[in-house]
Design an enzyme around this catalytic site. Structure first.
Site, PDB file in Angstrom:
ATOM      1  N   GLY A  46       0.837  -1.213   0.000  1.00 16.07           N
ATOM      2  CA  GLY A  46       0.000   0.000   0.000  1.00 16.07           C
ATOM      3  C   GLY A  46       0.857   1.243   0.000  1.00 16.07           C
ATOM      4  CG  LEU A  47       4.041   1.464  -2.210  1.00 17.88           C
ATOM      5  CD1 LEU A  47       4.843   1.137  -3.460  1.00 17.88           C
ATOM      6  CD2 LEU A  47       4.986   1.785  -1.047  1.00 17.88           C
ATOM      7  CB  THR A  71      -1.944   0.627  -9.505  1.00 18.00           C
ATOM      8  OG1 THR A  71      -1.758   1.452  -8.364  1.00 18.00           O
ATOM      9  CG2 THR A  71      -3.424   0.427  -9.730  1.00 18.00           C
ATOM     10  CB  ALA A 114      -9.571   1.333   7.863  1.00 22.17           C
ATOM     11  CB  SER A 166      -0.505   9.098  15.677  1.00 19.53           C
ATOM     12  OG  SER A 166      -0.849  10.472  15.647  1.00 19.53           O
ATOM     13  CE  LYS A 220      -3.470   7.307  14.888  1.00 21.72           C
ATOM     14  NZ  LYS A 220      -4.507   7.794  14.062  1.00 21.72           N
ATOM     15  CG  HIS A 223      -3.756   9.731  19.068  1.00 29.98           C
ATOM     16  ND1 HIS A 223      -4.158  10.233  17.844  1.00 29.98           N
ATOM     17  CD2 HIS A 223      -2.602  10.362  19.365  1.00 29.98           C
ATOM     18  CE1 HIS A 223      -3.289  11.130  17.424  1.00 29.98           C
ATOM     19  NE2 HIS A 223      -2.322  11.227  18.331  1.00 29.98           N
ATOM     20  CG  ASN A 224      -7.238   9.404  15.482  1.00 34.31           C
ATOM     21  OD1 ASN A 224      -6.081   9.394  15.896  1.00 34.31           O
ATOM     22  ND2 ASN A 224      -7.531   9.201  14.222  1.00 34.31           N
ATOM     23  CD  GLU A 227      -6.185  13.894  15.319  1.00 36.70           C
ATOM     24  OE1 GLU A 227      -5.244  13.099  15.498  1.00 36.70           O
ATOM     25  OE2 GLU A 227      -6.837  13.931  14.264  1.00 36.70           O
ATOM     26  CE1 TYR A 228     -11.561  13.018  14.647  1.00 37.61           C
ATOM     27  CE2 TYR A 228     -13.869  13.597  14.744  1.00 37.61           C
ATOM     28  CZ  TYR A 228     -12.820  12.991  14.091  1.00 37.61           C
ATOM     29  OH  TYR A 228     -13.043  12.371  12.885  1.00 37.61           O
ATOM     30  NE  ARG A 325     -13.538  17.051  13.694  1.00 32.51           N
ATOM     31  CZ  ARG A 325     -12.395  16.555  13.304  1.00 32.51           C
ATOM     32  NH1 ARG A 325     -12.320  15.826  12.220  1.00 32.51           N
ATOM     33  NH2 ARG A 325     -11.302  16.782  13.997  1.00 32.51           N
TER      34      ARG A 325
HETATM   35  C1  6PG Z   1      -2.882  10.885  13.114  1.00 29.48           C
HETATM   36  C2  6PG Z   1      -4.191  11.413  12.619  1.00 29.48           C
HETATM   37  C3  6PG Z   1      -4.622  10.676  11.414  1.00 29.48           C
HETATM   38  C4  6PG Z   1      -5.679  11.383  10.614  1.00 29.48           C
HETATM   39  C5  6PG Z   1      -6.941  11.543  11.357  1.00 29.48           C
HETATM   40  C6  6PG Z   1      -7.829  12.589  10.741  1.00 29.48           C
HETATM   41  O1  6PG Z   1      -2.846  10.486  14.251  1.00 29.48           O
HETATM   42  O2  6PG Z   1      -1.923  10.874  12.338  1.00 29.48           O
HETATM   43  O3  6PG Z   1      -5.153  11.268  13.624  1.00 29.48           O
HETATM   44  O4  6PG Z   1      -4.982   9.388  11.812  1.00 29.48           O
HETATM   45  O5  6PG Z   1      -5.202  12.610  10.222  1.00 29.48           O
HETATM   46  O6  6PG Z   1      -7.576  10.313  11.325  1.00 29.48           O
HETATM   47  O7  6PG Z   1      -9.077  12.275  11.121  1.00 29.48           O
HETATM   48  P1  6PG Z   1     -10.345  12.957  10.559  1.00 29.48           P
HETATM   49  O8  6PG Z   1     -10.269  12.936   9.062  1.00 29.48           O
HETATM   50  O9  6PG Z   1     -11.441  12.105  11.086  1.00 29.48           O
HETATM   51  O10 6PG Z   1     -10.314  14.337  11.104  1.00 29.48           O
END
Ligand code: 6PG
Length: 506
Positions: A46-47, A71, A114, A166, A220, A223-224, A227-228, A325
């Site tokens: 997966g490049l 590809t 995914a 991440s 992870k 983590h996200n 992040e949100y 969001r």
């Molecule tokens: C990371 C980011 C990465 C991605 C997010 C964006 O840790 O490198 O979290 O995984 O940028 O998934 O998420 P959204 O598109 O849902 O904002």
């Protein structure tokens, strides 16, 4: 310089190729198929941007890596981009050639989208790999899928790991944070490579094994989710400065830049300052003034909120961020709302809530949001029986990942002291909350009075207030439940449960 597997195969496939040459290449292919050709220490499928960058990062750290993409054009383009690192790369054109180029026991990183694509790729690899080989899903998988894949792997082989990676494109190329999940002995096979390519914090790798099965992907996901919430709270104080204080984007950028030198020092504050300070080359206007206010999402924040609800652990600041969001995408509905109800006053008295108060509110909100995130991970660890060392998680988030921040170092120490305790109660953070709570309250109250939406900060304040209320209002809920459904309740003055109220008498 490794011998490239696909050279022979591709040459043999050419129409009208001279017979003698075909035999020569078949001989070469036979030579290439021997174990001597298994030159790569690891492989990557997966490049895309993330996959390609991760492969270059691995190559740069001196590991021979085989690469494959569905590809072939993408593989060719990738090899051109690789430049001097090409020597460390083994490009392949078929899955068979890819597998044959790997040393045994083989390790294959998947960097495909995914979902179904991961299952399809695992199925395709299964017949080519040995049971002791290893497939590593490094995408943003839902950890329930990772749990299922780990169970399938235990039954059918080969071995399987799910790792959270991440740091975006830059992180993948120059050092991400890597959250490992799967059997611990499996981490032993590739941990040295993952640690080598990860970001470093004061020399320590930001990569670690965190627990069995889907543990890495759950971490992870959280983590996200954090992040949100972190991003949303920054957006909320941006809104107060823009609308409440009528500050320009440039001025706001300078505030973020200043904050980045203090307790809020973090990648997200840093980039928020840069985003606010940047002008659009076309119009000359601030970038922020021309970016449409409709946010995208791929779903990991939503998964965190769902998981919080499913595990029965509060993640309200994260839920609020996800909800905003969703609301942001309803642009027409919001326009209709403004037309119907008129805009909110959106002015704020700087005496009532200053820029300094916004900084303090953000500190308090951030502590609450992380308390919720770590609480969620702790609950998952208990319910699944996974290792999930919380101080280690905070430690590997200190660099490389999107939520990296100075505060994570203090969180790592606080969690090392006591991982079971709510982070808000750790002495360092309880002291910070006592210092900043009044500002959070002031900002949320003033914002509410002036119609400035601050849902994530409000959720954080409500969580804080509930968590400091020994006598809550759930007695009313229990009374209601018993009234309409005879669900029973516990009493404050007697032991046991299953008591009922005298409702029929009322
Ligand atoms: C990371 C980011 C990465 C991605 C997010 C964006 O840790 O490198 O979290 O995984 O940028 O998934 O998420 P959204 O598109 O849902 O904002």
């Amino acid at each position: 310089m490794p011998i490239r597997m696909e050279t022979g195969i591709a040459a043999c496939g050419q129409v009208g190729y001279h017979r003698g040459n075909i035999f020569k290449n078949l001989r070469r292919m036979r030579f290439l198929m021997t174990s001597q050709d298994a030159v790569a220490e690891i492989g990557l499928i997966g490049l895309g941007t993330m996959g390609g960058n991760l492969a270059l990062n691995i190559a740069e750290h001196g590991f021979q890596i085989a690469v494959f993409n569905r590809t072939t054009e993408k593989t060719d383009q990738f090899m051109v981009k690789a430049g001097e690192l090409a020597d460390k790369l083994v490009p392949t054109k078929t899955l068979e050639a890819f597998v044959a180029s790997l040393k045994t026991p083989r390790a294959v990183i998947l960097m495909v989208s995914a979902g179904d694509a991961v299952d399809a790729q695992i199925d395709a690899l299964r017949s080519l790999l040995d049971p002791q080989d290893l497939i590593i899903d490094a995408g943003n998988a839902n950890y329930h899928d990772t749990n299922r894949r780990a169970a399938e792997a235990a039954e059918k082989g080969p071995r399987f790991m799910g790792i959270g990676v991440s740091g975006g494109e830059e992180g993948a190329r120059f050092g991400p944070s890597i959250m490992g999940g799967g059997a611990k002995d499996v981490w032993g096979q590739v941990g040295h490579i993952l640690e080598a390519i990860s970001a470093k914090y004061e020399g320590e790798p930001c990569a670690a094994w965190l627990g069995e099965a889907g543990a890495g992907h759950l971490v992870k996901t959280v983590h996200n989710g954090i992040e949100y919430a972190d991003m949303q709270m920054i957006a909320e104080v941006y809104g107060v400065m823009r609308d409440g204080f009528a500050m320009s984007a440039e001025e706001i950028g300078k505030v973020f830049e200043k904050w980045n030198g203090g307790i809020l020092q973090s990648y997200l504050i840093e980039i928020s300052g840069k985003v606010a300070g940047m002008a659009d080359p076309d119009s000359g206007k601030p970038m922020l003034d021309i970016i449409l206010d409709r946010a995208g999402q791929k779903g990991t924040g939503r998964w965190t909120a769902i998981e919080g609800l499913m595990l029965g652990t509060p993640a309200s600041a994260i839920e609020a961020a996800v909800a905003v969001r969703n609301m942001s995408s309803r642009l027409d509905e919001r326009k209709a709302g403004e037309a119907e109800f008129g805009p909110a006053p959106r002015k704020m008295d700087r005496e009532a809530a200053s820029v300094d108060a916004l900084e303090a509110a953000l500190v308090a909100g951030k502590i609450v949001c992380y308390a919720q995130g770590f609480g969620l991970i702790l609950e998952a660890a208990k319910q699944y029986g996974w290792a999930m060392p919380l101080p280690e998680i905070a430690r590997i988030w200190r660099n490389g990942c999107i939520i990296r921040s100075a505060m994570l170092n203090d969180m790592s120490s606080a969690l090392a002291d006591n991982a079971e305790r709510n982070l808000m109660l750790a002495p360092f953070f309880s002291a910070k909350l006592k210092e900043t709570e009044a500002s959070l309250r002031q900002v949320v109250a003033q914002a509410a009075l002036n119609g400035l939406p601050v849902p994530a900060l409000s959720a954080a304040l409500s969580y804080f207030d509930i968590m400091r209320t020994a006598r809550s209002t759930a007695n009313m809920l229990q009374g209601q439940r018993d009234f309409f459904g005879a669900h029973g309740f516990e009493r404050t003055d007697k032991d046991g449960g299953g008591f009922h109220g005298p409702w029929a008498m009322g």
